[in-house]
Design a protein around this motif. Structure first.
Motif, PDB file in Angstrom:
ATOM      1  N   PHE A  49     -19.633 -76.136  65.410  1.00 50.72           N
ATOM      2  CA  PHE A  49     -20.518 -75.381  66.304  1.00 50.72           C
ATOM      3  C   PHE A  49     -20.101 -73.922  66.297  1.00 50.72           C
ATOM      4  O   PHE A  49     -18.920 -73.599  66.200  1.00 50.72           O
ATOM      5  N   CYS A  50     -21.094 -73.043  66.423  1.00 47.91           N
ATOM      6  CA  CYS A  50     -20.830 -71.621  66.551  1.00 47.91           C
ATOM      7  C   CYS A  50     -21.735 -71.060  67.634  1.00 47.91           C
ATOM      8  O   CYS A  50     -22.962 -71.223  67.577  1.00 47.91           O
ATOM      9  N   GLY A  51     -21.140 -70.420  68.630  1.00 42.70           N
ATOM     10  CA  GLY A  51     -21.924 -69.820  69.695  1.00 42.70           C
ATOM     11  C   GLY A  51     -22.599 -68.539  69.233  1.00 42.70           C
ATOM     12  O   GLY A  51     -22.163 -67.886  68.279  1.00 42.70           O
ATOM     13  N   ILE A  52     -23.678 -68.183  69.914  1.00 45.94           N
ATOM     14  CA  ILE A  52     -24.361 -66.914  69.669  1.00 45.94           C
ATOM     15  C   ILE A  52     -23.999 -65.967  70.808  1.00 45.94           C
ATOM     16  O   ILE A  52     -24.273 -66.242  71.973  1.00 45.94           O
ATOM     17  N   ALA A 327     -18.951 -73.970  78.604  1.00 46.61           N
ATOM     18  CA  ALA A 327     -20.133 -73.154  78.850  1.00 46.61           C
ATOM     19  C   ALA A 327     -21.365 -74.049  78.958  1.00 46.61           C
ATOM     20  O   ALA A 327     -21.426 -75.120  78.344  1.00 46.61           O
ATOM     21  N   ASP A 328     -22.336 -73.618  79.745  1.00 45.15           N
ATOM     22  CA  ASP A 328     -23.641 -74.272  79.758  1.00 45.15           C
ATOM     23  C   ASP A 328     -24.398 -73.787  78.528  1.00 45.15           C
ATOM     24  O   ASP A 328     -24.635 -72.575  78.387  1.00 45.15           O
ATOM     25  N   VAL A 329     -24.762 -74.694  77.643  1.00 45.55           N
ATOM     26  CA  VAL A 329     -25.340 -74.281  76.360  1.00 45.55           C
ATOM     27  C   VAL A 329     -26.660 -74.985  76.070  1.00 45.55           C
ATOM     28  O   VAL A 329     -26.926 -76.075  76.561  1.00 45.55           O
ATOM     29  N   GLU A 330     -27.453 -74.305  75.263  1.00 48.51           N
ATOM     30  CA  GLU A 330     -28.612 -74.913  74.619  1.00 48.51           C
ATOM     31  C   GLU A 330     -28.264 -75.021  73.143  1.00 48.51           C
ATOM     32  O   GLU A 330     -28.004 -74.004  72.494  1.00 48.51           O
ATOM     33  N   VAL A 331     -28.210 -76.225  72.628  1.00 51.99           N
ATOM     34  CA  VAL A 331     -27.827 -76.446  71.230  1.00 51.99           C
ATOM     35  C   VAL A 331     -29.061 -76.306  70.346  1.00 51.99           C
ATOM     36  O   VAL A 331     -30.111 -76.889  70.618  1.00 51.99           O
ATOM     37  N   ILE A 332     -28.918 -75.519  69.280  1.00 49.75           N
ATOM     38  CA  ILE A 332     -30.036 -75.286  68.359  1.00 49.75           C
ATOM     39  C   ILE A 332     -29.580 -75.508  66.927  1.00 49.75           C
ATOM     40  O   ILE A 332     -28.396 -75.383  66.617  1.00 49.75           O
ATOM     41  N   PRO A 333     -30.514 -75.815  66.029  1.00 50.12           N
ATOM     42  CA  PRO A 333     -30.182 -75.812  64.596  1.00 50.12           C
ATOM     43  C   PRO A 333     -30.143 -74.375  64.097  1.00 50.12           C
ATOM     44  O   PRO A 333     -30.760 -73.478  64.691  1.00 50.12           O
ATOM     45  N   ILE A 334     -29.447 -74.148  62.999  1.00 51.32           N
ATOM     46  CA  ILE A 334     -29.332 -72.805  62.432  1.00 51.32           C
ATOM     47  C   ILE A 334     -30.702 -72.233  62.069  1.00 51.32           C
ATOM     48  O   ILE A 334     -30.919 -71.016  62.113  1.00 51.32           O
ATOM     49  N   GLN A 335     -31.646 -73.105  61.770  1.00 47.67           N
ATOM     50  CA  GLN A 335     -32.975 -72.649  61.370  1.00 47.67           C
ATOM     51  C   GLN A 335     -33.727 -71.951  62.517  1.00 47.67           C
ATOM     52  O   GLN A 335     -34.735 -71.282  62.297  1.00 47.67           O
ATOM     53  N   LYS A 336     -33.254 -72.108  63.760  1.00 46.09           N
ATOM     54  CA  LYS A 336     -33.904 -71.469  64.904  1.00 46.09           C
ATOM     55  C   LYS A 336     -33.134 -70.245  65.403  1.00 46.09           C
ATOM     56  O   LYS A 336     -33.366 -69.754  66.508  1.00 46.09           O
ATOM     57  N   VAL A 337     -32.225 -69.721  64.573  1.00 48.76           N
ATOM     58  CA  VAL A 337     -31.384 -68.620  65.031  1.00 48.76           C
ATOM     59  C   VAL A 337     -32.186 -67.348  65.297  1.00 48.76           C
ATOM     60  O   VAL A 337     -31.913 -66.614  66.255  1.00 48.76           O
ATOM     61  N   LYS A 350     -30.058 -70.590  79.315  1.00 46.81           N
ATOM     62  CA  LYS A 350     -29.067 -70.929  80.343  1.00 46.81           C
ATOM     63  C   LYS A 350     -27.961 -71.737  79.675  1.00 46.81           C
ATOM     64  O   LYS A 350     -28.119 -72.928  79.476  1.00 46.81           O
ATOM     65  N   TYR A 351     -26.776 -71.097  79.396  1.00 44.84           N
ATOM     66  CA  TYR A 351     -26.570 -69.668  79.527  1.00 44.84           C
ATOM     67  C   TYR A 351     -26.127 -69.083  78.190  1.00 44.84           C
ATOM     68  O   TYR A 351     -25.998 -67.883  78.037  1.00 44.84           O
TER      69      TYR A 351
END
Length: 363
Positions: A49-52, A327-337, A350-351
């Motif tokens: 995982f990598c945060g934005i 952290a409160d996270v929304e997990v996304i695939p890299i394709q939605k960066v 959030k957040y």
């Protein structure tokens, strides 16, 4: 920790997939990059995982004149993964271990800052991305990729009980808020204010609550009240409500200001008790206008803080493991960066976003 020699070093290489920006106006897109093969003191990590971080967006768009972006740019400094290889001199990690990498991947190791565990202030630090790469030339590439190789001193242990997607943002948003809270002695019984409830602010609330402080969130949004309480706040103040603000004059031990938008610091300084401190971790584009009298008459102070050193970052992760903080996270695939970057500009998360790097395998 051995001192880095700032010269190129011959090293084998391997190919890795990543997502990069080719220019300040281009979308992030797939790219194959070169990584160095692990040396004696290196750890190779499969990134899970990598945060934005908001700084990723600024860097990709070349919005920081003090840190011009070199393209192609692969961002990402909130990295969590699993060790796949270690060098012959590495003793702290073995293949299969959970590991994390934050904003730094090297420093000179010999300056007073490094010697006191404050590597983030080293004049010769190497950032995780967009810093000169002393091994391969060019610049370093960050965590929007399938793997990374880092010196063992800059690799951290991850408590096994934590959700890894939520751990990733701890490597920047977490340590950015934890460090000043600890530095200014936030503990049981202290009255602490947190200005802003975003990616940084929500972590500050969690940490201050876990440290035993009485926590008050300042926000301009009435609709954030319930969330602030859920995260650990004891009270919420709407910052444009003068009566609510005045009621707390000269009562705060410490205020952490996480806001990067332009706002009036003087109103918060008036809320500090004698010898109280307000620390800035947000960075608005324009300079603040400050009244000296607000500081002089109560011996108040204003300061800034920048992430944390490696020892403190490990302590932060251990603290999170003990208190089950992520952290409160929304997990996304890299394709939605790219979509995530657009939403980040609107504060529509959030957040924090956390990229599931398994999605990169389909590229």
């Amino acid at each position: 920790m051995s001192t880095t020699q700032f010269t190129s070093e011959s090293r084998g290489q391997y190919s890795a997939k990543g997502y990069s920006a080719a220019s300040a106006t281009s979308q992030l897109a797939p790219m194959v990059i070169s990584r160095r093969e692990p040396g004696d003191h290196d750890v190779q990590i499969e990134i899970l995982f990598c945060g934005i971080c908001h700084s990723d967006l600024h860097q990709v768009r070349n919005e920081w004149s003090v840190m011009p972006t070199v393209y192609p740019c692969i961002p990402g400094h909130e990295i969590v993964g699993r060790v796949t290889k270690v060098g012959s001199a590495v003793t702290k990690f073995k293949p299969g271990d959970l590991a994390a990498v934050g904003c730094l991947v090297d420093s000179d190791g010999s300056c007073p800052d490094c010697q006191t565990g404050l590597e983030q202030f080293c004049s010769h630090l190497t950032l995780t991305y967009n810093s000169p790469d002393i091994y391969l030339g060019g610049v370093t590439y960050g965590g929007y990729s399938e793997s990374i190789v880092v010196k063992d001193h800059f690799v951290l242990h991850v408590p096994p009980n934590l959700n890894l997607a939520g751990v990733a943002p701890l490597l920047c948003a977490g340590i950015t808020t934890y460090s000043p809270l600890r530095h200014w002695g936030v503990t049981n019984g202290k009255k602490v204010g947190v200005v802003g409830l975003g990616g940084l602010g929500h972590m500050a609330v969690k940490f201050a609550h876990a440290l035993g402080a009485y926590v008050i969130v300042f926000t301009t949004s009435e609709n954030k009240k319930d969330d602030a309480i859920r995260l650990g706040a004891d009270e919420v103040i709407i910052s444009h409500n003068k009566d609510q603000m005045k009621k707390h004059t000269r009562s705060f031990d410490f205020i952490l200001d996480t806001v990067s938008a332009e706002h009036d610091l003087n109103t918060y300084i008036q809320l500090l008790r004698r010898d109280g401190n307000i620390t800035l971790v947000g960075a608005p584009d324009k300079p603040y206008a400050l009244s000296a009298f607000g500081l002089l008459f109560q011996r108040r102070s204003i300061s800034g803080s920048l992430i944390g050193g490696l020892t403190e970052t490990q302590k932060m992760l251990d603290f999170c493991g003990k208190h089950n903080i992520t952290a409160d996270v929304e997990v996304i695939p890299i394709q939605k960066v790219n979509e995530a970057y657009d939403r980040l500009l609107k504060s529509d998360v959030k957040y924090r976003f956390s990229i599931d790097m398994a999605s990169l395998k389909s590229e």
